[in-house]
Design a protein around this motif. Structure first.
Motif, PDB file in Angstrom:
ATOM      1  N   LEU A 156      -8.816  40.545  12.143  1.00 35.07           N
ATOM      2  CA  LEU A 156      -9.117  39.603  13.225  1.00 35.07           C
ATOM      3  C   LEU A 156      -8.059  39.641  14.318  1.00 35.07           C
ATOM      4  CD1 LEU A 156     -10.423  36.532  11.197  1.00 35.07           C
ATOM      5  CD2 LEU A 156     -11.773  38.202  12.488  1.00 35.07           C
ATOM      6  N   GLN A 157      -6.830  39.965  13.947  1.00 35.27           N
ATOM      7  CA  GLN A 157      -5.777  40.062  14.958  1.00 35.27           C
ATOM      8  C   GLN A 157      -6.005  41.221  15.920  1.00 35.27           C
ATOM      9  OE1 GLN A 157      -2.320  40.170  12.405  1.00 35.27           O
ATOM     10  NE2 GLN A 157      -2.006  37.952  12.537  1.00 35.27           N
ATOM     11  N   THR A 158      -6.901  42.146  15.563  1.00 40.82           N
ATOM     12  CA  THR A 158      -7.232  43.261  16.456  1.00 40.82           C
ATOM     13  C   THR A 158      -8.474  42.970  17.298  1.00 40.82           C
ATOM     14  OG1 THR A 158      -8.748  44.461  14.945  1.00 40.82           O
ATOM     15  CG2 THR A 158      -6.374  44.824  14.664  1.00 40.82           C
ATOM     16  N   ARG A 159      -9.100  41.814  17.079  1.00 43.73           N
ATOM     17  CA  ARG A 159     -10.353  41.481  17.740  1.00 43.73           C
ATOM     18  C   ARG A 159     -10.190  40.258  18.638  1.00 43.73           C
ATOM     19  NH1 ARG A 159     -12.055  45.629  17.953  1.00 43.73           N
ATOM     20  NH2 ARG A 159     -14.189  44.946  18.394  1.00 43.73           N
ATOM     21  N   GLU A 160     -11.157  40.047  19.504  1.00 45.32           N
ATOM     22  CA  GLU A 160     -11.201  38.830  20.309  1.00 45.32           C
ATOM     23  C   GLU A 160     -11.856  37.735  19.483  1.00 45.32           C
ATOM     24  OE1 GLU A 160     -13.265  37.142  24.412  1.00 45.32           O
ATOM     25  OE2 GLU A 160     -13.246  39.294  24.012  1.00 45.32           O
ATOM     26  N   CYS A 161     -11.145  36.626  19.280  1.00 41.19           N
ATOM     27  CA  CYS A 161     -11.643  35.558  18.416  1.00 41.19           C
ATOM     28  C   CYS A 161     -11.599  34.206  19.127  1.00 41.19           C
ATOM     29  CB  CYS A 161     -10.810  35.461  17.133  1.00 41.19           C
ATOM     30  SG  CYS A 161     -10.863  36.932  16.090  1.00 41.19           S
TER      31      CYS A 161
ATOM     32  N   ILE B 283     -19.360  46.458  13.172  1.00 41.36           N
ATOM     33  CA  ILE B 283     -19.262  47.402  12.066  1.00 41.36           C
ATOM     34  C   ILE B 283     -18.314  48.554  12.368  1.00 41.36           C
ATOM     35  CG2 ILE B 283     -21.348  48.635  12.797  1.00 41.36           C
ATOM     36  CD1 ILE B 283     -20.220  48.113   9.159  1.00 41.36           C
ATOM     37  N   SER B 284     -18.319  49.073  13.577  1.00 37.12           N
ATOM     38  CA  SER B 284     -17.469  50.228  13.901  1.00 37.12           C
ATOM     39  C   SER B 284     -15.995  49.880  13.784  1.00 37.12           C
ATOM     40  CB  SER B 284     -17.771  50.739  15.307  1.00 37.12           C
ATOM     41  OG  SER B 284     -19.093  51.209  15.388  1.00 37.12           O
ATOM     42  N   SER B 285     -15.609  48.741  14.352  1.00 38.50           N
ATOM     43  CA  SER B 285     -14.224  48.303  14.267  1.00 38.50           C
ATOM     44  C   SER B 285     -13.823  48.036  12.826  1.00 38.50           C
ATOM     45  CB  SER B 285     -14.029  47.037  15.106  1.00 38.50           C
ATOM     46  OG  SER B 285     -12.798  46.420  14.807  1.00 38.50           O
ATOM     47  N   LEU B 286     -14.706  47.399  12.083  1.00 38.53           N
ATOM     48  CA  LEU B 286     -14.409  47.060  10.696  1.00 38.53           C
ATOM     49  C   LEU B 286     -14.234  48.313   9.846  1.00 38.53           C
ATOM     50  CD1 LEU B 286     -13.998  45.041   8.485  1.00 38.53           C
ATOM     51  CD2 LEU B 286     -16.451  44.624   8.438  1.00 38.53           C
ATOM     52  N   LYS B 287     -15.117  49.276  10.026  1.00 40.00           N
ATOM     53  CA  LYS B 287     -15.005  50.543   9.294  1.00 40.00           C
ATOM     54  C   LYS B 287     -13.678  51.236   9.595  1.00 40.00           C
ATOM     55  CE  LYS B 287     -19.751  52.090   8.496  1.00 40.00           C
ATOM     56  NZ  LYS B 287     -19.527  52.327   7.062  1.00 40.00           N
ATOM     57  N   SER B 288     -13.326  51.291  10.858  1.00 38.89           N
ATOM     58  CA  SER B 288     -12.076  51.956  11.241  1.00 38.89           C
ATOM     59  C   SER B 288     -10.878  51.273  10.602  1.00 38.89           C
ATOM     60  CB  SER B 288     -11.924  51.963  12.763  1.00 38.89           C
ATOM     61  OG  SER B 288     -12.936  52.732  13.364  1.00 38.89           O
ATOM     62  N   TYR B 289     -10.895  49.950  10.587  1.00 35.69           N
ATOM     63  CA  TYR B 289      -9.790  49.191  10.000  1.00 35.69           C
ATOM     64  C   TYR B 289      -9.690  49.477   8.503  1.00 35.69           C
ATOM     65  CZ  TYR B 289      -6.905  45.154   8.728  1.00 35.69           C
ATOM     66  OH  TYR B 289      -5.917  44.340   8.235  1.00 35.69           O
ATOM     67  N   LEU B 290     -10.835  49.441   7.797  1.00 34.77           N
ATOM     68  CA  LEU B 290     -10.823  49.701   6.366  1.00 34.77           C
ATOM     69  C   LEU B 290     -10.477  51.159   6.069  1.00 34.77           C
ATOM     70  CD1 LEU B 290     -13.939  47.600   5.320  1.00 34.77           C
ATOM     71  CD2 LEU B 290     -11.567  47.132   4.681  1.00 34.77           C
ATOM     72  N   ASP B 291     -10.930  52.069   6.907  1.00 36.91           N
ATOM     73  CA  ASP B 291     -10.612  53.489   6.714  1.00 36.91           C
ATOM     74  C   ASP B 291      -9.111  53.744   6.824  1.00 36.91           C
ATOM     75  OD1 ASP B 291     -13.246  54.176   6.310  1.00 36.91           O
ATOM     76  OD2 ASP B 291     -13.575  54.925   8.349  1.00 36.91           O
ATOM     77  N   SER B 292      -8.412  52.867   7.551  1.00 42.26           N
ATOM     78  CA  SER B 292      -6.969  53.037   7.709  1.00 42.26           C
ATOM     79  C   SER B 292      -6.201  52.562   6.468  1.00 42.26           C
ATOM     80  CB  SER B 292      -6.477  52.269   8.941  1.00 42.26           C
ATOM     81  OG  SER B 292      -6.472  50.875   8.698  1.00 42.26           O
ATOM     82  N   GLY B 293      -6.930  52.042   5.481  1.00 47.14           N
ATOM     83  CA  GLY B 293      -6.306  51.585   4.244  1.00 47.14           C
ATOM     84  C   GLY B 293      -5.942  50.113   4.231  1.00 47.14           C
ATOM     85  N   GLN B 294      -6.274  49.384   5.289  1.00 50.33           N
ATOM     86  CA  GLN B 294      -5.963  47.959   5.364  1.00 50.33           C
ATOM     87  C   GLN B 294      -7.162  47.137   4.893  1.00 50.33           C
ATOM     88  OE1 GLN B 294      -3.317  47.090   8.989  1.00 50.33           O
ATOM     89  NE2 GLN B 294      -4.554  48.833   9.664  1.00 50.33           N
ATOM     90  N   ARG B 295      -6.882  45.946   4.360  1.00 53.91           N
ATOM     91  CA  ARG B 295      -7.959  45.128   3.775  1.00 53.91           C
ATOM     92  C   ARG B 295      -7.953  43.682   4.237  1.00 53.91           C
ATOM     93  NH1 ARG B 295      -7.804  46.716  -2.651  1.00 53.91           N
ATOM     94  NH2 ARG B 295      -7.941  48.976  -2.424  1.00 53.91           N
ATOM     95  N   SER B 296      -6.922  43.250   4.937  1.00 59.67           N
ATOM     96  CA  SER B 296      -6.740  41.840   5.278  1.00 59.67           C
ATOM     97  C   SER B 296      -7.723  41.385   6.357  1.00 59.67           C
ATOM     98  CB  SER B 296      -5.302  41.622   5.768  1.00 59.67           C
ATOM     99  OG  SER B 296      -5.175  40.403   6.451  1.00 59.67           O
TER     100      SER B 296
ATOM    101  N   LEU C  75     -22.952  44.220   7.004  1.00 58.13           N
ATOM    102  CA  LEU C  75     -23.224  44.653   8.373  1.00 58.13           C
ATOM    103  C   LEU C  75     -24.030  45.952   8.382  1.00 58.13           C
ATOM    104  CD1 LEU C  75     -19.898  43.905  10.302  1.00 58.13           C
ATOM    105  CD2 LEU C  75     -21.865  42.424   9.927  1.00 58.13           C
ATOM    106  N   GLU C  76     -23.763  46.832   7.434  1.00 60.46           N
ATOM    107  CA  GLU C  76     -24.563  48.050   7.325  1.00 60.46           C
ATOM    108  C   GLU C  76     -26.010  47.708   6.978  1.00 60.46           C
ATOM    109  OE1 GLU C  76     -22.425  50.452   4.502  1.00 60.46           O
ATOM    110  OE2 GLU C  76     -21.149  51.321   6.056  1.00 60.46           O
ATOM    111  N   TYR C  77     -26.203  46.740   6.099  1.00 57.74           N
ATOM    112  CA  TYR C  77     -27.553  46.229   5.816  1.00 57.74           C
ATOM    113  C   TYR C  77     -28.183  45.712   7.105  1.00 57.74           C
ATOM    114  CZ  TYR C  77     -31.105  42.956   4.022  1.00 57.74           C
ATOM    115  OH  TYR C  77     -32.273  42.272   3.788  1.00 57.74           O
ATOM    116  N   GLY C  78     -27.389  45.017   7.914  1.00 62.02           N
ATOM    117  CA  GLY C  78     -27.892  44.484   9.170  1.00 62.02           C
ATOM    118  C   GLY C  78     -28.388  45.558  10.116  1.00 62.02           C
ATOM    119  N   LEU C  79     -27.712  46.703  10.127  1.00 65.63           N
ATOM    120  CA  LEU C  79     -28.135  47.800  10.996  1.00 65.63           C
ATOM    121  C   LEU C  79     -29.533  48.286  10.657  1.00 65.63           C
ATOM    122  CD1 LEU C  79     -24.885  49.977  11.214  1.00 65.63           C
ATOM    123  CD2 LEU C  79     -25.871  48.555  13.029  1.00 65.63           C
TER     124      LEU C  79
END
Length: 196
Positions: A174-179, A156-169, A91-95
């Motif tokens: 996806l449970q935090t997003r609209e799917c 990307i912003s949501s994904l970064k925040s999730y990974l920064d929190s130490g979570q990887r799943s 996603l960073e490449y996409g930016l």
């Protein structure tokens, strides 16, 4: 612009630690089989896309395929952070390369229906215009396949925040997003080779 992420950056624990992209099926490396399917399906749809390979080892072999190879930006050598880290780097490449929307394709999914990309994409341009925060997730029968996604670069912003929190799943993120799901009608239409 559309992008396809070939997810091949994992540890390959269920494959004895092998780099799954270079495991073979009928004497062909998984990554070659997947890329050939992507190219065929894009051609059939009359679409152009940035195909990128998420990888963390055997980089020169992947680069020889002729597509950008993107390493995880998190962790050090041999410290595999999981597929979300690979998606984040793509996603960073996409930016920076003006890619608006992505479909992920795990490298061990070597057998997909010929219409897989068409089903995965849906009306992606409409989705980008009207509800870009929605992520598409593959469903076959009663099973969700969390590594098969359609998502906008803006995630990307949501994904970064999730990974920064130490979570990887992926499932946890996806449970935090609209799917919404996109559906294949039979599990046999998705051949995953992820263990001996």
């Amino acid at each position: 612009m559309l992008g396809i992420i070939v997810l091949s950056g994992g540890e390959g624990r269920r494959m004895g630690g092998q780099d799954k992209g270079w495991c073979c099926h009928q004497q062909q490396p998984f990554v070659a089989l997947v890329v050939a399917q992507i190219e065929q399906q894009l051609k059939a749809l009359g679409l152009q896309a940035h195909i990128v390979i998420s990888a963390n080892r055997n980089l020169s072999r992947y680069q020889a395929l002729g597509y950008p190879v993107i390493c995880d930006r998190r962790g050090g050598q041999g410290d595999y952070q999981g597929p979300l880290a690979g998606i984040e780097s793509a996603l960073e490449y996409g930016l920076t390369n003006k890619v608006d929307y992505w479909v992920t394709w795990p490298v061990d999914s070597i057998g997909a229906v010929p219409q897989y990309l068409q089903i995965a994409l849906g009306d992606w341009r409409h989705s980008l215009s009207n509800n870009p925060s929605t992520i598409r997730v593959l469903q076959t029968l009663d099973k969700l396949h969390f590594a098969h996604l359609g998502l906008a670069t803006m995630q990307i912003s949501s994904l970064k925040s999730y990974l920064d929190s130490g979570q990887r799943s992926i499932k946890g993120w996806l449970q935090t997003r609209e799917c919404v799901t996109f559906t294949l009608t039979c599990d046999a239409q998705l051949l995953n080779c992820n263990q001996f």
